[in-house]
Design a protein around this motif. Structure first.
Motif, PDB file in Angstrom:
ATOM      1  N   GLY A  11       1.069  -1.601  -0.162  1.00  0.00           N
ATOM      2  CA  GLY A  11      -0.506  -0.114   0.116  1.00  0.00           C
ATOM      3  C   GLY A  11       0.744   1.064  -0.229  1.00  0.00           C
ATOM      4  O   GLY A  11       1.257   1.455   1.171  1.00  0.00           O
ATOM      5  N   GLY A  14      -0.377   7.376   2.451  1.00  0.00           N
ATOM      6  CA  GLY A  14      -0.021   8.095   3.370  1.00  0.00           C
ATOM      7  C   GLY A  14       0.520   7.030   4.840  1.00  0.00           C
ATOM      8  O   GLY A  14       2.008   7.112   5.088  1.00  0.00           O
ATOM      9  N   GLY A  16       1.481   3.598   3.948  1.00  0.00           N
ATOM     10  CA  GLY A  16       2.803   2.896   3.848  1.00  0.00           C
ATOM     11  C   GLY A  16       4.275   3.687   3.449  1.00  0.00           C
ATOM     12  O   GLY A  16       5.200   3.390   3.496  1.00  0.00           O
ATOM     13  N   GLU A 155      -0.761  -6.133  -7.345  1.00  0.00           N
ATOM     14  CA  GLU A 155      -1.731  -5.630  -6.567  1.00  0.00           C
ATOM     15  C   GLU A 155      -1.453  -7.165  -5.582  1.00  0.00           C
ATOM     16  O   GLU A 155      -0.621  -8.189  -5.721  1.00  0.00           O
ATOM     17  CB  GLU A 155      -2.881  -6.342  -7.496  1.00  0.00           C
ATOM     18  CG  GLU A 155      -4.226  -6.688  -5.965  1.00  0.00           C
ATOM     19  CD  GLU A 155      -5.619  -6.686  -5.948  1.00  0.00           C
ATOM     20  OE1 GLU A 155      -5.159  -6.538  -7.731  1.00  0.00           O
ATOM     21  OE2 GLU A 155      -6.556  -7.239  -5.713  1.00  0.00           O
ATOM     22  N   ALA A 189      -0.056  -1.797   4.729  1.00  0.00           N
ATOM     23  CA  ALA A 189      -0.776   0.071   4.471  1.00  0.00           C
ATOM     24  C   ALA A 189      -1.901  -0.383   3.622  1.00  0.00           C
ATOM     25  O   ALA A 189      -1.573   0.925   2.952  1.00  0.00           O
ATOM     26  CB  ALA A 189       0.113   0.499   5.310  1.00  0.00           C
ATOM     27  N   GLY A 191      -5.151   0.771   3.238  1.00  0.00           N
ATOM     28  CA  GLY A 191      -5.992   1.634   3.508  1.00  0.00           C
ATOM     29  C   GLY A 191      -7.306   0.624   3.989  1.00  0.00           C
ATOM     30  O   GLY A 191      -7.110  -0.548   5.077  1.00  0.00           O
ATOM     31  N   GLY A 220      -9.748   2.197  -4.803  1.00  0.00           N
ATOM     32  CA  GLY A 220      -8.916   0.949  -4.440  1.00  0.00           C
ATOM     33  C   GLY A 220      -8.545   0.706  -3.046  1.00  0.00           C
ATOM     34  O   GLY A 220      -8.127  -0.249  -2.163  1.00  0.00           O
ATOM     35  N   ASP A 224      -8.328  -4.853   0.922  1.00  0.00           N
ATOM     36  CA  ASP A 224      -8.179  -6.070   0.829  1.00  0.00           C
ATOM     37  C   ASP A 224      -6.808  -6.759   2.296  1.00  0.00           C
ATOM     38  O   ASP A 224      -6.841  -7.541   2.178  1.00  0.00           O
ATOM     39  CB  ASP A 224      -6.602  -6.098  -0.685  1.00  0.00           C
ATOM     40  CG  ASP A 224      -7.488  -5.827  -1.685  1.00  0.00           C
ATOM     41  OD1 ASP A 224      -8.844  -5.761  -1.666  1.00  0.00           O
ATOM     42  OD2 ASP A 224      -6.574  -5.612  -2.849  1.00  0.00           O
ATOM     43  N   ALA A 420      -0.244  -0.455  10.158  1.00  0.00           N
ATOM     44  CA  ALA A 420      -0.501   0.863  10.229  1.00  0.00           C
ATOM     45  C   ALA A 420      -1.417   0.996   9.500  1.00  0.00           C
ATOM     46  O   ALA A 420      -1.554   0.943   7.497  1.00  0.00           O
ATOM     47  CB  ALA A 420       0.909   1.202  10.104  1.00  0.00           C
ATOM     48  N   GLY A 421      -2.130   2.807  10.068  1.00  0.00           N
ATOM     49  CA  GLY A 421      -3.302   3.158   8.740  1.00  0.00           C
ATOM     50  C   GLY A 421      -4.468   3.146   9.590  1.00  0.00           C
ATOM     51  O   GLY A 421      -4.510   1.698   9.990  1.00  0.00           O
ATOM     52  N   GLU A 422      -5.473   3.139   8.110  1.00  0.00           N
ATOM     53  CA  GLU A 422      -6.461   2.427   8.068  1.00  0.00           C
ATOM     54  C   GLU A 422      -7.502   0.924   8.263  1.00  0.00           C
ATOM     55  O   GLU A 422      -8.308   0.511   8.561  1.00  0.00           O
ATOM     56  CB  GLU A 422      -7.660   3.702   7.123  1.00  0.00           C
ATOM     57  CG  GLU A 422      -8.927   3.532   7.389  1.00  0.00           C
ATOM     58  CD  GLU A 422     -10.157   4.266   6.321  1.00  0.00           C
ATOM     59  OE1 GLU A 422      -9.427   5.260   5.440  1.00  0.00           O
ATOM     60  OE2 GLU A 422     -11.118   3.819   5.841  1.00  0.00           O
TER      61      GLU A 422
HETATM   62  P1  ADP Z   1      -3.505   5.535   4.443  1.00  0.00           P
HETATM   63  O1  ADP Z   1      -4.147   6.027   4.891  1.00  0.00           O
HETATM   64  O2  ADP Z   1      -4.068   3.874   6.060  1.00  0.00           O
HETATM   65  O3  ADP Z   1      -2.331   4.955   4.380  1.00  0.00           O
HETATM   66  P2  ADP Z   1      -4.901   5.040   1.979  1.00  0.00           P
HETATM   67  O4  ADP Z   1      -5.317   4.958   1.400  1.00  0.00           O
HETATM   68  O5  ADP Z   1      -4.207   6.570   1.927  1.00  0.00           O
HETATM   69  O6  ADP Z   1      -4.849   4.249   3.232  1.00  0.00           O
HETATM   70  O7  ADP Z   1      -3.926   4.020   1.050  1.00  0.00           O
HETATM   71  C1  ADP Z   1      -3.877   2.275   0.919  1.00  0.00           C
HETATM   72  C2  ADP Z   1      -3.221   2.230  -0.142  1.00  0.00           C
HETATM   73  O8  ADP Z   1      -3.084   0.876  -0.287  1.00  0.00           O
HETATM   74  C3  ADP Z   1      -4.070   3.213  -1.381  1.00  0.00           C
HETATM   75  O9  ADP Z   1      -3.249   3.063  -2.273  1.00  0.00           O
HETATM   76  C4  ADP Z   1      -4.287   1.573  -2.123  1.00  0.00           C
HETATM   77  O10 ADP Z   1      -4.771   1.601  -3.523  1.00  0.00           O
HETATM   78  C5  ADP Z   1      -3.070   0.344  -1.992  1.00  0.00           C
HETATM   79  N1  ADP Z   1      -3.196  -0.975  -1.995  1.00  0.00           N
HETATM   80  C6  ADP Z   1      -5.378  -1.607  -0.938  1.00  0.00           C
HETATM   81  N2  ADP Z   1      -4.881  -2.739  -1.386  1.00  0.00           N
HETATM   82  C7  ADP Z   1      -4.219  -2.798  -2.119  1.00  0.00           C
HETATM   83  C8  ADP Z   1      -3.359  -4.403  -2.339  1.00  0.00           C
HETATM   84  N3  ADP Z   1      -3.676  -5.407  -2.237  1.00  0.00           N
HETATM   85  N4  ADP Z   1      -2.272  -4.650  -2.620  1.00  0.00           N
HETATM   86  C9  ADP Z   1      -1.274  -3.065  -3.242  1.00  0.00           C
HETATM   87  N5  ADP Z   1      -2.237  -1.929  -2.938  1.00  0.00           N
HETATM   88  C10 ADP Z   1      -2.902  -2.466  -2.361  1.00  0.00           C
END
Ligand code: ADP
Length: 456
Positions: A11, A14, A16, A155, A189, A191, A220, A224, A420-422
């Protein structure tokens, strides 16, 4: 294709990217997997508000604050459902995380403000629009240093286990299988799941209807990391707590087009032109009140204190002139003219504003219990913008400890797995304060990055 790194981050939002940069600062080489064609996630779409006690800025504005107050408001604002240890770690880490961002070159405005549902003026506002400042800062670091590789359009699909230890990630990029081995650990991370209506519905226990609502989230945000966590027996906490905002664009559900500039200087009125809630209240309280209004629809009303000129921009880098041209904001030189523009009863609107102005003058809680005031709404022209409920944030997710390690359903740490994160749960309880997310994801991103880099 097969890769190996010390730390693998899933991810590129922010959380990641703060984890990736911190792991690198701690001597690790890092691979970041991002499933979308670009970095940023929900972080880059956010208004950018970063809650952290900041005596230098706050004292200049005459605002009293402390980490204790930030703790109490966060913990009580989530109905004491958060893990006190994690809340403590968050509020104590927020000022340091802010300083760290500034040391990496990120710039913030001189003044703090109160963000919607933030309950207090402690939101530090980036000098660049939306959440771009965070992502640009991390990208600058990544470009200036060897040792962090970003794989876009990649992904993550499942965690690779060796016994009870997480040792890598299986991913896919278009038709290719991508295997990424992690010497030290994997940081999830990914989200939240605000953009996954089925998953929202599966866990929702609080709201009457989530399926039909739009969301502020990027596509996205499908949860996941939670699914991958469940596969390795990770514990989930607070999954039923889904945050709605009363601030969605009626057509897209996005935050963009929101004309409020801060909590103190605007009111909400329903289709009849009447106020219906304390506009400084918690996000869940305001949204529930909005759902009870005709067509679950409201107007945000501001005056020229918020827009001294028509070129003045909102928190989403849109000028009020631009919004008016798109019919997303309306202007009236008097309240009567504005009422006519937006089709609400003008006597009601005038009375609502008069009563509000009386409360500003008195400085006491008004009939709705509102206590956050600044200027009266008395300086034409007046502006109105329409808003509806929208799905914004998912408070629940993977259970972590204060080191950012993921805990399993038996209460044991899962070796090699961090989050970490959401995607995590247990911090914001039933209701996240506005402005707490960007600060929290940065605090825990840094913790996870440091822990993973230093893991054996
Ligand atoms: P946070 O605020 O917790 O950082 P964000 O929504 O800003 O959450 O970022 C999460 C990121 O993780 C997004 O860019 C999203 O596209 C990415 N993401 C979500 N699922 C996957 C996955 N299976 N593989 C790779 N990246 C992913």
């Amino acid at each position: 294709i097969e890769y190996t790194a010390d730390v693998v981050v899933i991810g590129g939002g922010g959380a990641g990217l703060s984890a990736a940069v911190t792991a690198h600062e701690n001597g690790a080489n890092v691979i970041v997997l991002e499933k979308m064609p670009r970095l940023g996630g929900n972080t880059i779409l956010s208004g950018g508000a970063f809650n952290a006690v900041n005596p230098e800025r706050q004292e200049r504005q005459g605002i009293e604050d402390s980490t204790e107050k930030h703790y109490t408001q966060t913990y009580e604002g989530g109905d004491e459902a958060g893990n006190p240890e994690l809340v403590r770690t968050f509020v104590e880490g927020a000022p340091t995380a802010l300083q760290w961002l500034e040391s990496l070159g990120m710039e913030f405005n001189d003044d703090v403000f109160t963000v919607l549902g933030g309950m207090w003026p402690r939101a530090n506002k980036p000098s660049t629009p939306l959440g771009t400042g965070f992502i640009d800062t991390y990208v600058n670091y990544i470009e200036a240093n060897d040792g962090i590789e970003v794989l876009l359009d990649t992904e993550a699909v499942e965690l690779i286990m060796d016994g009870d230890r997480v040792v890598g990630v299986n991913a896919k990029s278009f038709d290719d299988t991508v295997i990424v081995n992690a010497n030290n650990g994997v940081i999830v991370a990914t989200g939240g799941f605000g953009a996954n209506p089925e998953m929202r519905e599966e866990y929702n226990e609080v709201w009457a209807d989530l399926l039909s609502l739009k969301t502020t989230n990027h596509p996205g945000a499908t949860g996941d990391g939670i699914v991958m966590g469940i596969d390795v027996n990770a514990s989930l906490v607070g999954m039923e707590h889904i945050q709605l905002l009363p601030m969605g664009d009626p057509i897209s559900g996005s935050l963009s087009g929101n004309i409020e500039q801060g909590v103190e200087n605007r009111i909400f009125v329903n289709k009849a032109g009447n106020r219906f809630v304390d506009e400084g209240a918690r996000r869940d309280v305001m949204t529930q009140a909005l759902i009870e209004q005709e067509d679950a629809f409201m107007w945000v009303i501001v005056d020229s204190h918020s827009y001294p000129t028509e070129d003045t921009k909102n928190n989403f880098n849109e000028s009020i002139a631009e919004l008016m041209e798109q019919d997303r904001a309306y202007k009236g030189d008097t309240l009567e003219a504005l009422a006519e523009q937006i089709g609400v009863n003008s006597d009601n609107l005038i009375k609502a504003v008069e009563a509000f102005n009386d409360s500003v003058e008195a400085g006491n809680a008004d009939a709705f219990g509102r206590t956050l005031f600044d200027e009266k709404l008395d300086s034409p022209p007046y502006y109105a913008g329409a808003r509806v409920p929208t799905v914004h944030h998912t408070m629940g997710g993977l259970e972590i400890n204060t080191k950012g390690q993921v805990v399993d359903t038996n209460g044991n740490v899962i070796p090699g797995l961090y989050a970490a994160g959401e995607v995590t749960g247990g911090i914001h309880g039933t209701n996240r304060l506005g402005g707490n997310a960007l600060a929290e994801i940065t605090v825990f991103g840094r913790i996870a990055g440091e822990s993973a880099a230093n893991a054996q």
